[in-house]
Scaffold this active site. Sequence first.
Site, short mmCIF file in Angstrom:
data_model
loop_
_atom_site.label_atom_id
_atom_site.label_comp_id
_atom_site.label_asym_id
_atom_site.label_seq_id
_atom_site.Cartn_x
_atom_site.Cartn_y
_atom_site.Cartn_z
N CYS B 87 0.82 -1.21 0.00
CA CYS B 87 0.00 0.00 0.00
C CYS B 87 0.86 1.26 0.00
O CYS B 87 0.34 2.37 -0.14
CB CYS B 87 -0.94 0.00 1.20
SG CYS B 87 -1.91 -1.51 1.27
N CYS B 206 -13.43 0.80 8.12
CA CYS B 206 -12.60 0.32 7.00
C CYS B 206 -12.69 1.29 5.83
O CYS B 206 -13.77 1.83 5.55
CB CYS B 206 -13.09 -1.04 6.52
SG CYS B 206 -13.21 -2.26 7.85
N LYS B 333 -10.40 6.91 4.44
CA LYS B 333 -11.80 6.67 4.83
C LYS B 333 -12.75 7.20 3.77
O LYS B 333 -13.75 6.57 3.47
CB LYS B 333 -12.10 7.38 6.16
CG LYS B 333 -11.87 6.59 7.41
CD LYS B 333 -12.69 5.32 7.51
CE LYS B 333 -14.18 5.59 7.41
NZ LYS B 333 -14.90 4.43 6.85
N HIS B 337 -8.97 3.39 -1.21
CA HIS B 337 -7.55 3.08 -1.23
C HIS B 337 -7.16 2.32 -2.49
O HIS B 337 -6.91 1.12 -2.44
CB HIS B 337 -7.22 2.28 0.04
CG HIS B 337 -5.78 1.97 0.23
ND1 HIS B 337 -4.76 2.67 -0.38
CD2 HIS B 337 -5.18 1.00 0.96
CE1 HIS B 337 -3.60 2.14 -0.03
NE2 HIS B 337 -3.82 1.14 0.78
#
Lengths: 479, 389
Positions: B87, B206, B333, B337
Amino acid sequence: MVNVLAYGAYIPVWRLSRDEISKASSVPSAGGEKAVASWDEDSLSMAVEAGIDCLTGVNPKEVDGLFFASTSPPFREKNASSIIASALDLRKDVTTADFTNTTKAGTAALKAAVDAVKAGSAKKILVVAGECMVATPSSDLEQLYGDAAAALLVGEDEGIAKISDFFSVVEPIPGPWKRSMDVFPQRFESKLDLRYGFIKNTVEAMQGLLKKHGLSIKDFSKLTFNAPDPRGYFEIAGRMGADPKQIQDPMFKNVGLTGAVHPLFLLVAALEKAQSEEKILCAGYGDGCDAFYVETTNKIEDLKGSRRATSIYLKSKRMLPTYEEYLDFKRLREKAQPERPRASVVTYWRDEKMLLPLYGRKCGKCGAITYPIERCCFICGEKDNYEEVKIARKGKVYTFTFDYLYGPGFAYGESAALNPSIRVVADMEDGCRLFLELSDCKPDPKEVYIDMPIELTFRFMCERSNFRFYSWRGRPIRE
Amino acid sequence: MVGKIKDKVAIIGTGVTKFGEIWEKDAEDLLVEAVYEAVKEANVDLKKDVEAVWVGTQYHFTGMSGAIFSDPLKFFGKPVTRVENFCASGMDAIRNAAYAVAAGMYDIVIACGVEKILDYGGRGLPLTGLELHPVFGMPSPPAMFALCANRAFKVWGWTKEDLARVAVKNHYNGARHPKAHFRREITVEAALKAPIIAYPLGLYDCCAMSDGAAAVILTRPEIAKQYVGDNYATIKAIGMAVETLEPWYRPYESFLSFPANVKAAEAAYKEAGVTDPLKDLDFGIVHDCFTITELINYQDMKLCKPGEAASLIREGVTAINGEFPINPDGGLKCFGHPIGATGVRMTVELTRQVLGRAEGLQVKNAEAGFAHNLGGAYTVATVTIIGRP
């Protein structure tokens, strides 16, 4: 003389009330409950559990062979015994064999073990039997069958009981049977199977044994054998002129009938309670019958309380709340299934020592015990300086989660949330950290919590690439 | 280590696409959009001026390497390097590009990142190949971080409400950012009621699965002036550390701090001369893949002592009008992502905040801040500090 050196047994934690089965199937309830293997257990994994129980305090490297018996082995081609021998950390130069295709397989395996010891080809052989039979839903067999495993270590050393010579008969009786492609047992006329199979063969074998050894049925404290239904026990008692009190409790009420496991399972249960100098008769029926007896020695007391066997595993239980959960465990109902990616059988083979007997590494420099085995120490980085050590089997939860995105055995996709993975980071008693999935409990913070004591349990992890992969999970301690 | 990056590299162009479920565009389209936005802002000519490219991507195009960039932009005959570091792939692309510029190898380069997660379908991130092992499979990303949450609850008494407050704060900010995936405020109650993804993390703990791309154009400060006048920011520091992908097997791993974070932050703070981030910097962008991650990041970034992050969120210290705003854009959030794009998007946001032209909420008097990108199982951490020249 060949002796029983140790015994062990395993009963899965889950039980299903026969009233629940009756409600769903409208077959009248036979009462009581049956033992049900978890969705990640099978005859092989349960045999490992019974083997662990049996080998408590025994050096597995002293065992020269392992025989496995079952009518429900997980593979049609591939020895379960080779996987079990590795999981139990036996040497590589041992003999292994699977005995299968008949409920007589348990006693047949024991006979082969006794004969091998007698012939001098092995000093100690471990016989394990596991059974996880699936009956057609709503058939009468569904209430009869239960899941369990048993193990006996036999050898030439002085033991807890002496094993007699066997007496066997054979009979190609038709039923029940399963063809290679059958999932469920088939029958044509169970009355014929009962009269000319079970009753005739069992009585012939028992009488042959008595005659061979010049004994009377009254000489035995217990009779242990498998029957196709609970009434069969009284039938044999009557025909053999035995007092019904001599019949070992067949554990139909709380376990069920466990196929090839059953004669050995009941023998183990009898040995758990036996005093010295008792004779226990044992017979295994299925396409004929094997009969033998054991005579306990004063060493029988030495083993008492050292094994969980049937007494502890019987008490340690949880009820399956619904019949539907039982169907899911046995994969007997249509349900949305998660996806699973291909998995490499190559890496599984390469990592055998880490995955089956569960070895980690102990650093030769800093002493850290870590898992998995890697060339450089996780703590100090020292290269190629370590010994392989067996990881402790008990520990406690350091932290945990319930993973609704990836289920056990790398299930993912839309339906993975139906069976979340209970994941724990565990500190084992030797200081090793393991990352485990827990079985035999629910994703509930009341059941799984930090500092929860756990122990390892052998299970199949997943079926991927058309292979069934075995290794270790955690579970709440059963005691 | 003697090399210093401080004030040697200028960011003269930034570009970022709308993030979200972008069904109708592919990764190539997104990359072209982000790169051309950055090119326009930097007043450079893509083919004539740009000499080399680093592109961060985790999933898409795997196996295509440099062609990830050269094909969609028809940018042929020059060096293009694909960077993959979980990531943190995006910020690592920037790091590599920045070092090449600082070393004097190139005058003008692009660092960019792109990911097209939605094309893979399903729930959660696409698989990576790590699952090939039948037993040592990875937990899901939320499960990795849920291990930390349960530990923090036990040790520090943090609660699900504390996690919810992180989500509420970031949603407040993201609701005001035109390029965010989610542009709506939520309540603590809604967050607490959401379905569990990995206990105790619920849906609002998440980040989402989103598509997007971002790009920055880097050069040396003396060249920057020719293209954008004083309208550029400079890199003050880059810190990076890689730890283990299997923290659950490491004895003594606390699950209360990410060692990679601590080392990356220490390196970056040292290089930038930051002794107290709350005083020396004005705001931060942290990798809030999960709400618990944001709180642990506060501590690892030395915004507070261990155990005190929940107080920061309870007291509003990191809110947009607080003493030290964190994630003024709404964070992962609200943006989701798209793996390779995230670290670059954070750097774009950081640069625009410092230059006073944030697209969403502008942090008042933002002169310098940090962006923090975390990848793997808390495996890779990169911290970039950017300020006015």
